[in-house]
Write a protein that holds these residues in place. Structure first.
Motif, PDB file in Angstrom:
ATOM      1  N   THR A 134       0.774  -1.066   0.104  1.00 16.75           N
ATOM      2  CA  THR A 134       0.146   0.060  -0.016  1.00 16.75           C
ATOM      3  C   THR A 134       0.939   1.352  -0.039  1.00 16.75           C
ATOM      4  O   THR A 134       0.318   2.292  -0.346  1.00 16.75           O
ATOM      5  CB  THR A 134      -0.942   0.057   1.214  1.00 16.75           C
ATOM      6  N   GLY A 135       2.050   1.292   0.492  1.00 15.87           N
ATOM      7  CA  GLY A 135       3.035   2.382   0.562  1.00 15.87           C
ATOM      8  C   GLY A 135       2.604   3.253   1.639  1.00 15.87           C
ATOM      9  O   GLY A 135       2.925   4.498   1.939  1.00 15.87           O
ATOM     10  N   GLN A 136       1.635   2.515   2.790  1.00 15.52           N
ATOM     11  CA  GLN A 136       1.263   3.282   3.929  1.00 15.52           C
ATOM     12  C   GLN A 136       1.749   2.535   5.110  1.00 15.52           C
ATOM     13  O   GLN A 136       2.741   1.801   5.130  1.00 15.52           O
ATOM     14  CB  GLN A 136      -0.276   3.297   4.020  1.00 15.52           C
ATOM     15  N   VAL A 137       1.404   3.234   6.367  1.00 17.48           N
ATOM     16  CA  VAL A 137       2.028   2.549   7.392  1.00 17.48           C
ATOM     17  C   VAL A 137       0.908   1.288   7.944  1.00 17.48           C
ATOM     18  O   VAL A 137      -0.130   1.703   7.735  1.00 17.48           O
ATOM     19  CB  VAL A 137       1.897   3.644   8.615  1.00 17.48           C
ATOM     20  N   ALA A 138       1.567   0.565   7.976  1.00 19.51           N
ATOM     21  CA  ALA A 138       0.752  -1.016   8.200  1.00 19.51           C
ATOM     22  C   ALA A 138       0.978  -1.297   9.773  1.00 19.51           C
ATOM     23  O   ALA A 138       1.773  -0.887  10.472  1.00 19.51           O
ATOM     24  CB  ALA A 138       1.428  -2.092   7.340  1.00 19.51           C
ATOM     25  N   MET A 139      -0.382  -1.584  10.508  1.00 23.48           N
ATOM     26  CA  MET A 139      -0.337  -1.905  11.807  1.00 23.48           C
ATOM     27  C   MET A 139      -1.174  -3.041  11.902  1.00 23.48           C
ATOM     28  O   MET A 139      -2.126  -3.465  11.315  1.00 23.48           O
ATOM     29  CB  MET A 139      -1.098  -0.579  12.618  1.00 23.48           C
ATOM     30  N   MET A 140      -0.885  -4.038  12.955  1.00 20.07           N
ATOM     31  CA  MET A 140      -1.543  -5.321  13.326  1.00 20.07           C
ATOM     32  C   MET A 140      -1.520  -5.518  14.759  1.00 20.07           C
ATOM     33  O   MET A 140      -0.416  -5.337  15.376  1.00 20.07           O
ATOM     34  CB  MET A 140      -0.792  -6.510  12.501  1.00 20.07           C
ATOM     35  N   GLN A 141      -2.644  -5.767  15.362  1.00 18.91           N
ATOM     36  CA  GLN A 141      -2.822  -6.037  16.451  1.00 18.91           C
ATOM     37  C   GLN A 141      -2.141  -7.664  16.745  1.00 18.91           C
ATOM     38  O   GLN A 141      -2.813  -8.490  15.851  1.00 18.91           O
ATOM     39  CB  GLN A 141      -4.384  -5.878  17.131  1.00 18.91           C
ATOM     40  N   TYR A 142      -1.488  -7.886  17.825  1.00 17.66           N
ATOM     41  CA  TYR A 142      -1.184  -9.175  18.091  1.00 17.66           C
ATOM     42  C   TYR A 142      -2.541 -10.040  18.372  1.00 17.66           C
ATOM     43  O   TYR A 142      -3.513  -9.285  18.945  1.00 17.66           O
ATOM     44  CB  TYR A 142      -0.353  -9.427  19.195  1.00 17.66           C
ATOM     45  N   PRO A 143      -2.719 -11.229  18.180  1.00 14.31           N
ATOM     46  CA  PRO A 143      -4.006 -12.036  18.444  1.00 14.31           C
ATOM     47  C   PRO A 143      -4.286 -11.907  20.051  1.00 14.31           C
ATOM     48  O   PRO A 143      -3.365 -11.978  20.815  1.00 14.31           O
ATOM     49  CB  PRO A 143      -3.472 -13.331  18.178  1.00 14.31           C
ATOM     50  N   SER A 144      -5.565 -11.270  20.285  1.00 13.09           N
ATOM     51  CA  SER A 144      -5.668 -11.082  21.604  1.00 13.09           C
ATOM     52  C   SER A 144      -6.089 -12.429  22.324  1.00 13.09           C
ATOM     53  O   SER A 144      -6.603 -13.405  22.046  1.00 13.09           O
ATOM     54  CB  SER A 144      -7.016 -10.328  21.761  1.00 13.09           C
ATOM     55  N   LEU A 145      -4.995 -12.288  23.389  1.00 11.15           N
ATOM     56  CA  LEU A 145      -5.320 -13.529  24.245  1.00 11.15           C
ATOM     57  C   LEU A 145      -6.716 -13.824  24.940  1.00 11.15           C
ATOM     58  O   LEU A 145      -7.195 -14.974  25.199  1.00 11.15           O
ATOM     59  CB  LEU A 145      -4.396 -13.485  25.508  1.00 11.15           C
ATOM     60  N   THR A 146      -7.225 -12.579  25.253  1.00  7.57           N
ATOM     61  CA  THR A 146      -8.575 -12.710  25.898  1.00  7.57           C
ATOM     62  C   THR A 146      -9.614 -13.269  24.749  1.00  7.57           C
ATOM     63  O   THR A 146     -10.859 -13.765  25.401  1.00  7.57           O
ATOM     64  CB  THR A 146      -9.171 -11.366  26.260  1.00  7.57           C
ATOM     65  N   ARG A 147      -9.426 -13.373  23.597  1.00  3.40           N
ATOM     66  CA  ARG A 147     -10.345 -13.739  22.641  1.00  3.40           C
ATOM     67  C   ARG A 147      -9.856 -15.054  22.014  1.00  3.40           C
ATOM     68  O   ARG A 147     -10.576 -15.488  21.029  1.00  3.40           O
ATOM     69  CB  ARG A 147     -10.516 -12.811  21.698  1.00  3.40           C
ATOM     70  N   SER A 148      -8.772 -15.533  22.461  1.00  2.00           N
ATOM     71  CA  SER A 148      -8.276 -16.704  21.890  1.00  2.00           C
ATOM     72  C   SER A 148      -8.799 -18.028  22.689  1.00  2.00           C
ATOM     73  O   SER A 148      -9.404 -18.006  23.765  1.00  2.00           O
ATOM     74  CB  SER A 148      -6.608 -16.806  21.998  1.00  2.00           C
ATOM     75  N   CYS A 149      -8.462 -19.380  22.079  1.00  3.81           N
ATOM     76  CA  CYS A 149      -8.842 -20.586  22.790  1.00  3.81           C
ATOM     77  C   CYS A 149      -7.453 -21.332  23.098  1.00  3.81           C
ATOM     78  O   CYS A 149      -6.406 -21.027  22.405  1.00  3.81           O
ATOM     79  CB  CYS A 149      -9.839 -21.364  21.934  1.00  3.81           C
ATOM     80  N   VAL A 150      -7.784 -22.357  23.944  1.00  5.50           N
ATOM     81  CA  VAL A 150      -6.532 -23.023  24.230  1.00  5.50           C
ATOM     82  C   VAL A 150      -6.620 -24.175  23.171  1.00  5.50           C
ATOM     83  O   VAL A 150      -7.479 -24.858  22.912  1.00  5.50           O
ATOM     84  CB  VAL A 150      -6.771 -23.863  25.775  1.00  5.50           C
ATOM     85  N   ARG A 151      -5.437 -24.485  22.379  1.00  4.39           N
ATOM     86  CA  ARG A 151      -4.985 -25.671  21.729  1.00  4.39           C
ATOM     87  C   ARG A 151      -4.337 -26.573  22.503  1.00  4.39           C
ATOM     88  O   ARG A 151      -4.989 -27.676  22.291  1.00  4.39           O
ATOM     89  CB  ARG A 151      -4.173 -25.029  20.420  1.00  4.39           C
ATOM     90  N   HIS A 152      -3.340 -26.438  23.316  1.00  2.32           N
ATOM     91  CA  HIS A 152      -2.779 -27.551  24.019  1.00  2.32           C
ATOM     92  C   HIS A 152      -2.162 -26.966  25.222  1.00  2.32           C
ATOM     93  O   HIS A 152      -1.502 -25.723  25.173  1.00  2.32           O
ATOM     94  CB  HIS A 152      -1.876 -28.105  23.100  1.00  2.32           C
TER      95      HIS A 152
END
Length: 340
Positions: free
Chosen positions: A117-135
């Motif tokens: 895009t030629g812009q500033v990119a931003m990403m939120q780390y996956p929220s632990l509060t909205r994640s599930c346990v895999r193992h």
């Protein structure tokens, strides 16, 4: 808006201004676009657009530039987001293929989005509060120490070392194995906050002589499961300084806001998922320091579950169709990657 032609004129002004960064006059419009009408008609259309507050004349130029309202109407009138080409999609898939870990995924994603895009990119780390346990893995480390490794469905790996104050001898291998089985039976597939609640009852399922060890393990897990750390990763901040004229006052407030991750998290966390792309233009932005910019954002997640947001921020003189297509496509690939 009184005519489709005026909408077309507005679209042409937006397109030309984005690509040239120069105010657009009626003569240039007629040279670049086949409207099939006279210069006088185009001037009348531009006068009407200006009266409606959709374009404006900079003090130093006879040409016109879009206003925030003009950009908003242009974005709202996009019938659909043009899909990225097959080669672009292949390049995205290749760039995001086979990451080392979650940090690598996030780093690759923001660098890719900034490049597209030629812009500033931003990403939120996956929220632990909205994640599930895999193992959840338990690894004896010698003596009375036990490593607990929480692995979430979004790829987060949270290690904890706990001292169970009970030397784990060879004959305790069975206890660790039973504890591992009990923890995963109770927690796997649950949202982290729900898993913490379920595990609180686990010690009662073990013999009285084993319960203190189980309580210490569950206590350490409780801390990991209720972790509230949220982070944002940025890439391409230098893109903002390529065209200083896009920020009439100063870039300093924008840069200050981008350093405030709490601010960015609030903006990213509010996004809907799927194909929904949120576009905030100029003064639509609730953060005062970012009102000279536009933001294009969306959510990402695994299945129907959103776990974070990503997007780009740049000047209002942004190529909105390109930015919207890139944000949507990268979010879709990221969601599929996290679901694997």
């Amino acid at each position: 808006m009184s005519s489709e032609r005026r909408l077309a004129v507005l679209g042409a002004i937006v397109q030309d201004y984005v690509h040239t960064s120069e105010p657009v006059g009626s003569k240039a419009l007629l040279e670049r676009h086949a409207f099939g009408v006279s210069a006088a008609t185009i001037r009348n259309d531009m006068a009407a657009l200006e009266e409606e507050g959709l374009i404006a004349a900079p003090h130093t130029s006879a040409g016109r530039v879009p206003t925030d309202a003009g950009y908003r109407l242009f974005v709202d009138r996009l019938s659909q987001i043009k899909p990225m080409s097959r080669s672009e999609r292949a390049a995205i898939a290749e760039f995001l293929h086979d990451p080392v870990d979650l940090d690598d995924v996030v780093d690759r994603t923001v660098r890719l989005l900034s490049s597209l895009t030629g812009q500033v990119a931003m990403m939120q780390y996956p929220s632990l509060t909205r994640s599930c346990v895999r193992h959840i893995e338990l690894v004896p480390m010698g003596g009375s120490r036990l490593m607990i490794v929480l692995i979430t469905t979004t790829g987060r790996v949270e290690p904890r070392v706990v001292d169970v104050e009970h030397p784990l001898e060879a004959d305790d291998t069975d206890l660790v194995a039973r504890l591992r089985t009990g923890i995963n039976s109770a927690a796997a597939g649950r949202r982290l906050v729900d898993a913490a609640t379920v595990l609180s009852a686990l010690p009662d399922a073990f013999a009285p002589t084993e319960r203190e060890v189980v309580r210490r393990v569950v206590g350490a897990l409780d801390e990991a499961l209720q972790e509230r750390e949220e982070r944002v990763m940025l890439a391409g901040t230098a893109n903002l300084v390529r065209h200083p004229a896009d920020f009439p006052a100063t870039l300093e407030p924008v840069l200050d806001a981008l350093e405030q991750h709490v601010v960015l998290l609030r903006l990213l966390s509010a996004e809907a998922g799927g194909d929904h792309i949120a576009v905030r233009i100029g003064h639509e932005n609730p953060v005062t320091q970012l009102q000279s910019t536009s933001m294009v954002t969306t959510g990402y997640g695994t299945g129907a579950e959103l776990v974070g947001g990503l997007g780009v921020v740049g000047p209002t003189r942004m190529d909105y169709p390109v930015s919207m297509a890139a944000v949507r496509t990268v979010a879709a690939y990221l969601s599929r990657l996290l679901a694997q």
